[in-house]
Write a protein that holds these residues in place. Structure first.
Motif, PDB file in Angstrom:
ATOM      1  N   ASP A   1      -6.053  -1.091  -4.586  1.00 31.24           N
ATOM      2  CA  ASP A   1      -5.406  -1.674  -3.410  1.00 31.24           C
ATOM      3  C   ASP A   1      -6.367  -2.657  -2.736  1.00 31.24           C
ATOM      4  OD1 ASP A   1      -3.922  -2.324  -1.218  1.00 31.24           O
ATOM      5  OD2 ASP A   1      -3.520  -0.255  -0.592  1.00 31.24           O
ATOM      6  N   GLU A   2      -6.202  -3.916  -3.047  1.00 29.38           N
ATOM      7  CA  GLU A   2      -7.055  -4.997  -2.535  1.00 29.38           C
ATOM      8  C   GLU A   2      -8.541  -4.697  -2.720  1.00 29.38           C
ATOM      9  OE1 GLU A   2      -5.914  -7.061   0.947  1.00 29.38           O
ATOM     10  OE2 GLU A   2      -3.983  -6.045   1.057  1.00 29.38           O
TER      11      GLU A   2
ATOM     12  N   SER B   1       0.838  -1.210   0.000  1.00 27.85           N
ATOM     13  CA  SER B   1       0.000   0.000   0.000  1.00 27.85           C
ATOM     14  C   SER B   1       0.869   1.255   0.000  1.00 27.85           C
ATOM     15  CB  SER B   1      -0.911   0.018   1.229  1.00 27.85           C
ATOM     16  OG  SER B   1      -1.811  -1.050   1.176  1.00 27.85           O
TER      17      SER B   1
HETATM   18 MG   LIG Z   1      -2.018  -2.706   2.228  1.00 24.49          MG
END
Ligand SMILES: [Mg+2]
Ligand SMILES: Nc1ncnc2c1ncn2[C@@H]1O[C@H](COP(=O)(O)OP(=O)(O)OP(=O)(O)O)[C@@H](O)[C@H]1O
Length: 287
Positions: free
Chosen positions: A171-172, A52
Protein backbone atom coordinates in the motif's frame (compact mmCIF):
# COMPACT_ATOMS: atom_id res chain seq x y z
CA UNK A 1 -6.84 -21.39 -23.50
CA UNK A 2 -5.01 -22.16 -20.26
CA UNK A 3 -7.27 -21.21 -17.36
CA UNK A 4 -5.65 -18.88 -14.86
CA UNK A 5 -5.66 -19.79 -11.21
CA UNK A 6 -7.47 -17.20 -9.13
CA UNK A 7 -5.52 -15.90 -6.15
CA UNK A 8 -7.95 -13.29 -4.85
CA UNK A 9 -11.62 -13.12 -5.81
CA UNK A 10 -13.60 -10.06 -4.76
CA UNK A 11 -17.32 -10.52 -5.20
CA UNK A 12 -19.76 -7.62 -4.83
CA UNK A 13 -17.73 -6.26 -1.93
CA UNK A 14 -19.03 -3.26 -0.01
CA UNK A 15 -17.42 -1.88 3.12
CA UNK A 16 -19.03 0.61 5.48
CA UNK A 17 -17.11 2.43 8.19
CA UNK A 18 -18.86 4.35 10.92
CA UNK A 19 -17.39 7.83 11.33
CA UNK A 20 -16.98 9.73 14.61
CA UNK A 21 -20.53 11.13 14.32
CA UNK A 22 -21.98 7.64 13.98
CA UNK A 23 -22.70 8.05 10.26
CA UNK A 24 -22.05 5.32 7.71
CA UNK A 25 -19.18 5.91 5.27
CA UNK A 26 -19.47 3.65 2.22
CA UNK A 27 -15.75 3.24 1.47
CA UNK A 28 -16.30 0.41 -1.03
CA UNK A 29 -19.43 0.02 -3.10
CA UNK A 30 -20.13 -3.27 -4.88
CA UNK A 31 -16.59 -3.98 -6.06
CA UNK A 32 -15.87 -7.20 -7.98
CA UNK A 33 -12.36 -8.11 -9.05
CA UNK A 34 -10.19 -11.17 -9.71
CA UNK A 35 -6.45 -11.31 -9.19
CA UNK A 36 -4.68 -14.29 -10.74
CA UNK A 37 -1.70 -16.18 -9.40
CA UNK A 38 1.54 -14.66 -10.66
CA UNK A 39 -0.07 -11.41 -11.78
CA UNK A 40 1.25 -7.92 -11.03
CA UNK A 41 -1.75 -5.65 -10.48
CA UNK A 42 -1.57 -1.91 -9.77
CA UNK A 43 -4.44 -0.12 -8.04
CA UNK A 44 -4.70 3.62 -8.61
CA UNK A 45 -7.26 6.23 -7.60
CA UNK A 46 -7.49 9.62 -5.92
CA UNK A 47 -7.26 10.09 -2.14
CA UNK A 48 -10.15 8.46 -0.32
CA UNK A 49 -11.22 6.34 -3.31
CA UNK A 50 -11.05 3.13 -1.24
CA UNK A 51 -7.70 1.63 -2.29
CA UNK A 52 -6.43 0.92 1.22
CA UNK A 53 -9.82 -0.34 2.35
CA UNK A 54 -9.83 -2.78 -0.56
CA UNK A 55 -6.25 -3.92 0.14
CA UNK A 56 -6.99 -4.54 3.81
CA UNK A 57 -9.63 -7.09 2.77
CA UNK A 58 -6.92 -9.13 1.03
CA UNK A 59 -5.30 -10.25 4.27
CA UNK A 60 -8.32 -9.90 6.53
CA UNK A 61 -7.36 -6.68 8.27
CA UNK A 62 -10.95 -5.87 7.29
CA UNK A 63 -13.93 -8.07 6.51
CA UNK A 64 -16.74 -7.29 4.07
CA UNK A 65 -19.85 -5.48 5.23
CA UNK A 66 -21.53 -6.95 2.14
CA UNK A 67 -20.25 -9.44 -0.40
CA UNK A 68 -17.28 -11.78 -0.17
CA UNK A 69 -13.54 -11.89 -0.59
CA UNK A 70 -11.94 -15.24 -1.33
CA UNK A 71 -8.19 -15.61 -0.86
CA UNK A 72 -6.46 -18.84 -1.94
CA UNK A 73 -9.82 -20.58 -1.69
CA UNK A 74 -10.66 -19.30 1.81
CA UNK A 75 -13.61 -16.98 2.43
CA UNK A 76 -12.28 -14.12 4.59
CA UNK A 77 -15.56 -14.15 6.53
CA UNK A 78 -14.65 -17.63 7.75
CA UNK A 79 -12.88 -16.76 11.01
CA UNK A 80 -11.11 -20.11 11.16
CA UNK A 81 -8.80 -19.33 8.27
CA UNK A 82 -7.63 -15.81 9.07
CA UNK A 83 -4.10 -16.97 9.95
CA UNK A 84 -3.90 -19.26 6.91
CA UNK A 85 -4.78 -16.31 4.72
CA UNK A 86 -2.24 -14.05 6.42
CA UNK A 87 0.48 -16.57 5.66
CA UNK A 88 -0.48 -16.54 1.99
CA UNK A 89 -0.83 -12.77 1.68
CA UNK A 90 1.69 -10.38 3.22
CA UNK A 91 1.20 -6.62 3.52
CA UNK A 92 3.73 -3.82 3.20
CA UNK A 93 2.68 -0.30 4.18
CA UNK A 94 3.76 3.23 3.42
CA UNK A 95 5.92 4.07 6.42
CA UNK A 96 8.95 1.79 6.74
CA UNK A 97 9.63 2.98 10.30
CA UNK A 98 6.31 1.60 11.52
CA UNK A 99 7.05 -1.88 10.15
CA UNK A 100 10.45 -2.56 11.64
CA UNK A 101 10.27 -4.02 15.13
CA UNK A 102 13.77 -5.29 15.96
CA UNK A 103 17.10 -3.51 16.58
CA UNK A 104 19.02 -5.69 14.09
CA UNK A 105 17.99 -6.27 10.47
CA UNK A 106 18.16 -10.08 10.53
CA UNK A 107 16.19 -10.24 13.78
CA UNK A 108 13.53 -8.10 12.21
CA UNK A 109 13.25 -10.41 9.21
CA UNK A 110 13.11 -13.44 11.54
CA UNK A 111 10.26 -11.99 13.58
CA UNK A 112 7.39 -13.33 11.46
CA UNK A 113 8.57 -16.94 11.13
CA UNK A 114 9.55 -16.98 14.83
CA UNK A 115 5.98 -16.12 15.71
CA UNK A 116 4.78 -18.94 13.49
CA UNK A 117 6.96 -21.37 15.44
CA UNK A 118 9.18 -22.22 12.46
CA UNK A 119 12.24 -24.29 13.59
CA UNK A 120 15.39 -22.17 14.00
CA UNK A 121 17.47 -23.81 11.23
CA UNK A 122 14.61 -23.14 8.82
CA UNK A 123 14.34 -19.55 10.09
CA UNK A 124 18.05 -18.98 9.40
CA UNK A 125 17.57 -20.17 5.82
CA UNK A 126 14.45 -18.10 5.30
CA UNK A 127 16.14 -14.95 6.63
CA UNK A 128 19.20 -15.47 4.43
CA UNK A 129 17.05 -16.15 1.37
CA UNK A 130 14.77 -13.17 2.04
CA UNK A 131 17.68 -10.76 2.54
CA UNK A 132 19.32 -12.05 -0.64
CA UNK A 133 16.08 -11.63 -2.58
CA UNK A 134 15.85 -7.95 -1.64
CA UNK A 135 19.62 -7.48 -2.12
CA UNK A 136 20.26 -6.62 1.54
CA UNK A 137 22.49 -9.51 2.63
CA UNK A 138 25.34 -7.17 3.51
CA UNK A 139 23.12 -5.37 6.01
CA UNK A 140 22.02 -8.44 8.00
CA UNK A 141 23.75 -7.32 11.16
CA UNK A 142 23.10 -3.61 10.82
CA UNK A 143 20.73 -1.49 12.87
CA UNK A 144 17.67 -0.66 10.74
CA UNK A 145 17.57 2.96 11.96
CA UNK A 146 20.74 3.74 9.98
CA UNK A 147 19.33 2.56 6.66
CA UNK A 148 17.82 4.70 3.89
CA UNK A 149 14.06 4.65 3.34
CA UNK A 150 14.42 2.40 0.31
CA UNK A 151 16.60 -0.02 2.27
CA UNK A 152 14.12 -0.06 5.16
CA UNK A 153 11.26 -0.84 2.79
CA UNK A 154 13.29 -3.70 1.33
CA UNK A 155 13.80 -5.02 4.87
CA UNK A 156 10.04 -4.78 5.43
CA UNK A 157 9.56 -6.76 2.20
CA UNK A 158 12.13 -9.32 3.38
CA UNK A 159 10.15 -9.70 6.62
CA UNK A 160 7.07 -10.54 4.57
CA UNK A 161 9.07 -12.88 2.31
CA UNK A 162 10.30 -14.85 5.32
CA UNK A 163 6.66 -15.87 5.83
CA UNK A 164 6.77 -17.53 2.38
CA UNK A 165 3.74 -15.71 0.98
CA UNK A 166 2.10 -16.40 -2.39
CA UNK A 167 1.05 -12.78 -2.68
CA UNK A 168 2.36 -9.44 -1.41
CA UNK A 169 0.06 -6.43 -1.17
CA UNK A 170 1.93 -3.13 -0.99
CA UNK A 171 0.00 0.00 0.00
CA UNK A 172 1.95 2.97 -1.37
CA UNK A 173 5.30 1.45 -0.38
CA UNK A 174 7.26 4.18 -2.15
CA UNK A 175 5.27 7.22 -1.03
CA UNK A 176 7.84 8.27 1.56
CA UNK A 177 10.93 7.39 -0.46
CA UNK A 178 13.30 9.45 -2.58
CA UNK A 179 13.53 8.62 -6.32
CA UNK A 180 16.41 6.19 -5.76
CA UNK A 181 14.50 4.36 -3.01
CA UNK A 182 11.42 4.18 -5.23
CA UNK A 183 13.40 2.52 -8.01
CA UNK A 184 14.99 0.05 -5.55
CA UNK A 185 11.62 -1.02 -4.21
CA UNK A 186 9.92 -1.23 -7.62
CA UNK A 187 12.78 -3.32 -9.02
CA UNK A 188 12.66 -5.58 -5.97
CA UNK A 189 8.96 -6.32 -6.30
CA UNK A 190 9.28 -6.95 -10.04
CA UNK A 191 12.09 -9.40 -9.34
CA UNK A 192 10.00 -11.24 -6.76
CA UNK A 193 7.12 -11.37 -9.23
CA UNK A 194 9.23 -12.67 -12.12
CA UNK A 195 11.72 -14.92 -10.37
CA UNK A 196 9.63 -16.27 -7.49
CA UNK A 197 6.21 -16.05 -9.11
CA UNK A 198 4.85 -14.02 -6.21
CA UNK A 199 1.58 -12.29 -7.00
CA UNK A 200 1.90 -8.53 -6.49
CA UNK A 201 -0.82 -6.00 -5.70
CA UNK A 202 0.70 -2.52 -5.75
CA UNK A 203 -1.27 0.52 -4.65
CA UNK A 204 0.43 3.62 -5.92
CA UNK A 205 0.05 7.31 -6.71
CA UNK A 206 3.02 7.09 -9.07
CA UNK A 207 1.84 6.39 -12.60
CA UNK A 208 5.37 5.51 -13.71
CA UNK A 209 5.05 2.56 -11.30
CA UNK A 210 1.52 1.60 -12.36
CA UNK A 211 2.60 1.52 -16.00
CA UNK A 212 4.94 -1.41 -15.21
CA UNK A 213 2.06 -3.64 -13.98
CA UNK A 214 0.30 -6.38 -15.97
CA UNK A 215 -3.05 -4.83 -15.16
CA UNK A 216 -4.28 -1.54 -13.70
CA UNK A 217 -7.42 -1.09 -11.60
CA UNK A 218 -8.83 2.43 -11.28
CA UNK A 219 -10.85 3.24 -8.14
CA UNK A 220 -13.10 6.26 -7.65
CA UNK A 221 -15.41 6.95 -4.70
CA UNK A 222 -15.37 3.33 -3.57
CA UNK A 223 -16.23 2.01 -7.02
CA UNK A 224 -14.02 0.11 -9.45
CA UNK A 225 -14.22 2.47 -12.38
CA UNK A 226 -12.00 0.67 -14.88
CA UNK A 227 -9.53 -2.14 -15.23
CA UNK A 228 -7.27 -2.99 -18.11
CA UNK A 229 -3.72 -3.21 -19.36
CA UNK A 230 -1.56 -0.16 -18.65
CA UNK A 231 -1.88 0.71 -22.33
CA UNK A 232 -5.68 0.52 -22.25
CA UNK A 233 -5.82 2.69 -19.14
CA UNK A 234 -3.09 5.26 -19.68
CA UNK A 235 -3.87 6.16 -23.28
CA UNK A 236 -7.10 7.68 -21.97
CA UNK A 237 -5.26 10.83 -20.99
CA UNK A 238 -8.28 13.15 -20.89
CA UNK A 239 -10.44 10.71 -18.93
CA UNK A 240 -7.81 10.12 -16.26
CA UNK A 241 -7.06 13.81 -15.91
CA UNK A 242 -10.77 14.42 -15.56
CA UNK A 243 -10.76 12.01 -12.63
CA UNK A 244 -8.01 14.01 -10.98
CA UNK A 245 -5.37 11.37 -11.75
CA UNK A 246 -1.99 11.78 -13.33
CA UNK A 247 -0.85 9.86 -16.37
CA UNK A 248 2.75 8.83 -17.09
CA UNK A 249 4.69 11.80 -18.43
CA UNK A 250 5.41 9.97 -21.71
CA UNK A 251 1.69 9.34 -22.30
CA UNK A 252 0.89 12.99 -21.68
CA UNK A 253 3.64 14.33 -23.90
CA UNK A 254 2.67 11.91 -26.70
CA UNK A 255 -0.98 12.93 -26.35
CA UNK A 256 -0.13 16.63 -26.60
CA UNK A 257 2.18 16.09 -29.56
CA UNK A 258 -0.44 14.13 -31.52
CA UNK A 259 -2.99 16.84 -30.70
CA UNK A 260 -0.62 19.30 -32.34
CA UNK A 261 -0.43 17.14 -35.44
CA UNK A 262 2.88 15.41 -34.76
CA UNK A 263 2.56 12.03 -36.43
CA UNK A 264 3.62 9.53 -33.74
CA UNK A 265 1.79 6.40 -32.49
CA UNK A 266 -1.25 7.15 -30.33
CA UNK A 267 -0.59 4.44 -27.76
CA UNK A 268 2.67 5.56 -26.21
CA UNK A 269 2.92 5.13 -22.42
CA UNK A 270 6.62 4.68 -21.57
CA UNK A 271 9.65 6.93 -21.92
CA UNK A 272 11.37 4.41 -24.18
CA UNK A 273 8.40 4.28 -26.53
CA UNK A 274 8.26 8.07 -26.66
CA UNK A 275 11.99 8.31 -27.29
CA UNK A 276 11.84 5.80 -30.14
CA UNK A 277 8.77 7.44 -31.67
CA UNK A 278 10.50 10.83 -31.67
CA UNK A 279 13.68 9.42 -33.18
CA UNK A 280 11.62 7.83 -35.99
CA UNK A 281 9.61 10.99 -36.46
CA UNK A 282 12.65 13.24 -36.81
CA UNK A 283 14.43 10.73 -39.03
CA UNK A 284 11.43 10.89 -41.38
CA UNK A 285 11.26 14.70 -41.18
CA UNK A 286 14.94 14.97 -42.08
CA UNK A 287 14.31 13.31 -45.45
MG1 LIG B 1 -4.69 4.57 1.20
N1 LIG C 1 -11.35 3.97 9.98
C1 LIG C 1 -12.15 4.72 9.23
N2 LIG C 1 -13.30 5.24 9.73
C2 LIG C 1 -14.14 5.98 8.97
N3 LIG C 1 -13.92 6.26 7.66
C3 LIG C 1 -12.80 5.77 7.11
C4 LIG C 1 -11.87 4.98 7.85
N4 LIG C 1 -10.85 4.63 7.03
C5 LIG C 1 -11.12 5.17 5.82
N5 LIG C 1 -12.29 5.86 5.87
C6 LIG C 1 -12.94 6.55 4.73
O1 LIG C 1 -13.15 5.59 3.72
C7 LIG C 1 -12.89 6.15 2.42
C8 LIG C 1 -11.83 5.33 1.71
O2 LIG C 1 -10.61 5.44 2.42
P1 LIG C 1 -9.28 4.68 1.99
O3 LIG C 1 -8.29 4.95 3.06
O4 LIG C 1 -9.60 3.28 1.66
O5 LIG C 1 -8.91 5.45 0.65
P2 LIG C 1 -7.54 5.45 -0.18
O6 LIG C 1 -7.93 5.33 -1.60
O7 LIG C 1 -6.60 4.46 0.38
O8 LIG C 1 -6.98 6.93 0.07
P3 LIG C 1 -5.46 7.46 0.12
O9 LIG C 1 -5.02 7.62 -1.32
O10 LIG C 1 -5.56 8.78 0.79
O11 LIG C 1 -4.63 6.47 0.87
C9 LIG C 1 -12.50 7.60 2.67
O12 LIG C 1 -13.66 8.39 2.53
C10 LIG C 1 -12.03 7.61 4.10
O13 LIG C 1 -12.24 8.86 4.70
Amino acid sequence: MKSKETMIEVNHLSHLYIDENGNDVRALDDVSLSIHRGEFVAIIGTNGSGKSTLAKHFNVLLQPTEGHVNVCGYDTLDGEHIWDIRQHVGMVFQNPDNQIVAAVVEEDVAFGPENLGVPSAEIRKRVDDALAAVNMTDYAEHGPHLLSGGQKQRIAIAGVLAMKPDCIVLDEPTAMLDPKGRIEVLETIHKLNKEEGITIVLITHFMEEAVTADRVVVMKNGVKLQEGSPREIFTQVDTLKGLGLDVPVAAEVAFKLTQQGVDIPQDIITNDELGNALINYYAKEAH
